[in-house]
Design an enzyme around this catalytic site. Structure first.
Site, mmCIF file in Angstrom:
data_model
loop_
_atom_site.group_PDB
_atom_site.id
_atom_site.type_symbol
_atom_site.label_atom_id
_atom_site.label_comp_id
_atom_site.label_asym_id
_atom_site.label_seq_id
_atom_site.Cartn_x
_atom_site.Cartn_y
_atom_site.Cartn_z
ATOM 1 N N GLU A 1 -12.792 1.991 2.570
ATOM 2 C CA GLU A 1 -12.136 2.146 3.869
ATOM 3 C C GLU A 1 -12.541 3.486 4.464
ATOM 4 O O GLU A 1 -12.466 4.512 3.791
ATOM 5 C CB GLU A 1 -10.616 2.105 3.671
ATOM 6 C CG GLU A 1 -9.813 2.266 4.939
ATOM 7 C CD GLU A 1 -8.325 2.110 4.690
ATOM 8 O OE1 GLU A 1 -7.682 1.350 5.422
ATOM 9 O OE2 GLU A 1 -7.788 2.753 3.771
ATOM 10 N N GLU B 1 0.833 -1.206 0.000
ATOM 11 C CA GLU B 1 0.000 0.000 0.000
ATOM 12 C C GLU B 1 0.865 1.252 0.000
ATOM 13 O O GLU B 1 1.720 1.452 0.871
ATOM 14 C CB GLU B 1 -0.957 0.031 1.199
ATOM 15 C CG GLU B 1 -1.905 1.229 1.112
ATOM 16 C CD GLU B 1 -3.071 1.182 2.081
ATOM 17 O OE1 GLU B 1 -3.006 0.408 3.060
ATOM 18 O OE2 GLU B 1 -4.046 1.926 1.857
ATOM 19 N N ARG C 1 -11.871 10.751 4.781
ATOM 20 C CA ARG C 1 -12.035 9.363 5.205
ATOM 21 C C ARG C 1 -13.434 9.066 5.748
ATOM 22 O O ARG C 1 -13.635 8.113 6.501
ATOM 23 C CB ARG C 1 -10.950 8.940 6.232
ATOM 24 C CG ARG C 1 -9.541 9.262 5.772
ATOM 25 C CD ARG C 1 -8.496 8.384 6.406
ATOM 26 N NE ARG C 1 -8.110 7.331 5.497
ATOM 27 C CZ ARG C 1 -7.062 6.506 5.673
ATOM 28 N NH1 ARG C 1 -6.307 6.625 6.748
ATOM 29 N NH2 ARG C 1 -6.767 5.583 4.809
HETATM 30 MN MN MN Z 1 -5.919 2.271 2.745
#
Ligand code: MN
Length: 297
Positions: free
Chosen positions: A241, A147, A212
């Site tokens: 996410e 990632e 987020r």
């Molecule tokens: Mn992520």
């Protein structure tokens, strides 16, 4: 078709029996294909219990984790590298036993704010260790997704191009780049170009938004991101996410800076994310098809 996944932290901070059952049950109920389970400490995951829940729900699983200072593959310290490799080996075994296909996250360094840049020797050590882990993972057809995250969470991979470079150095077909829109929004000069340029090296993808929270509530041009993903030909998992202080506890909230309560109802959040992602993918595929049509006669 891309499998759609949901990060387990939408439902719970950890993976106790209650949390595992809730995360898998709710994820399946909403129609996702897989749950991404947080494996920061794989010893806390009951494999037999998780297997039963997955079977009952009829969905698949992937694992994500970040290493820590004591297991840092990029540290250049043989003892830490040994521990990091052992931890990833445990996650590979667990993923194999649960029929999982992907292990992703910050598996090449510690998941932390570094105060100094990465070193040449440190990166070389991480490449060597991951080559060994990849061999073990390949035996069970498991893909490792490196990632690419923002500068406050690692000093090794901050851009997609760096991710591709590391995959090439490792040189194993089952080591791929894991892209995440939240991090790309911070580090990439051009998210669309980064996705297209990464191309066949993309092995895992995280959606979300710049805050987020709910998809579409931040500043990321998500329609452009999905169009680029379709143009790149990516067929792998797309996992949503999101983090809220209503769910996430330590150590994650500290490392990620989850101070705000962006949502309380994970069910509503995840249902919306699935609709939003399916709608964006549909639009992107239609746009791609329209754009390729030639003369009518
Ligand atoms: Mn992520």
């Amino acid at each position: 078709m891309n499998k759609l996944g949901l990060h387990g932290n939408v439902w719970a901070a950890g993976w106790s029996h209650d949390e595992c059952a809730r995360a898998i049950g709710n994820t399946a109920e909403l129609g996702f294909d897989l749950v991404e389970a947080p494996a920061l400490d794989p010893s806390l995951i009951d494999v037999a219990f998780t297997a039963k829940q997955l079977e009952k729900a009829g969905i698949g699983i992937t694992f994500s984790l970040g290493l820590d200072a004591e297991t840092d593959l990029s540290s250049g310290d043989p003892e830490k590298i040994r521990r990091g490799e052992a931890r990833l080996g445990d996650v590979v075994s667990m993923t194999r036993d649960l029929g999982g296909t992907h292990i992703c996250g910050i598996i090449y360094s510690a998941f932390q704010k570094y105060m100094v840049p990465a070193t040449k020797e440190g990166i070389a050590g991480s490449v060597d260790a991951l080559r060994r882990v990849a061999e073990k993972a390949a035996a069970s057809d498991i893909v490792l997704g490196l990632e690419v995250v923002n500068r406050y969470e690692t000093n090794v991979l901050n851009t997609a191009a760096q991710g591709v470079d590391m995959c090439k150095r490792i040189g194993a077909p089952n080591v791929k780049v894991h892209l995440d829109v939240y991090h790309m929004n911070i580090e990439e000069a051009d998210m669309e170009a980064a996705i297209i340029d990464t191309g066949d090296y993309i092995g895992y993808f995280h959606t979300g938004d710049s805050n987020r929270g709910y998809m579409g509530t931040g500043s990321i041009d998500l329609p452009r991101v999905f169009k680029a993903l379709v143009r790149s030909g990516y067929q792998g998992p797309i996992t949503f996410e999101s983090f809220s202080s209503a769910v996430v506890g330590q150590p994650l909230e500290g490392i990620l800076g989850i101070w705000r309560n962006l949502w309380e109802d994970g069910y509503d959040l995840a249902r919306h994310a699935k609709m939003y992602t399916e709608s964006q993918l549909k639009s992107a595929h239609e746009a791609h098809n329209c754009g390729r049509k030639g003369l009518p006669f």
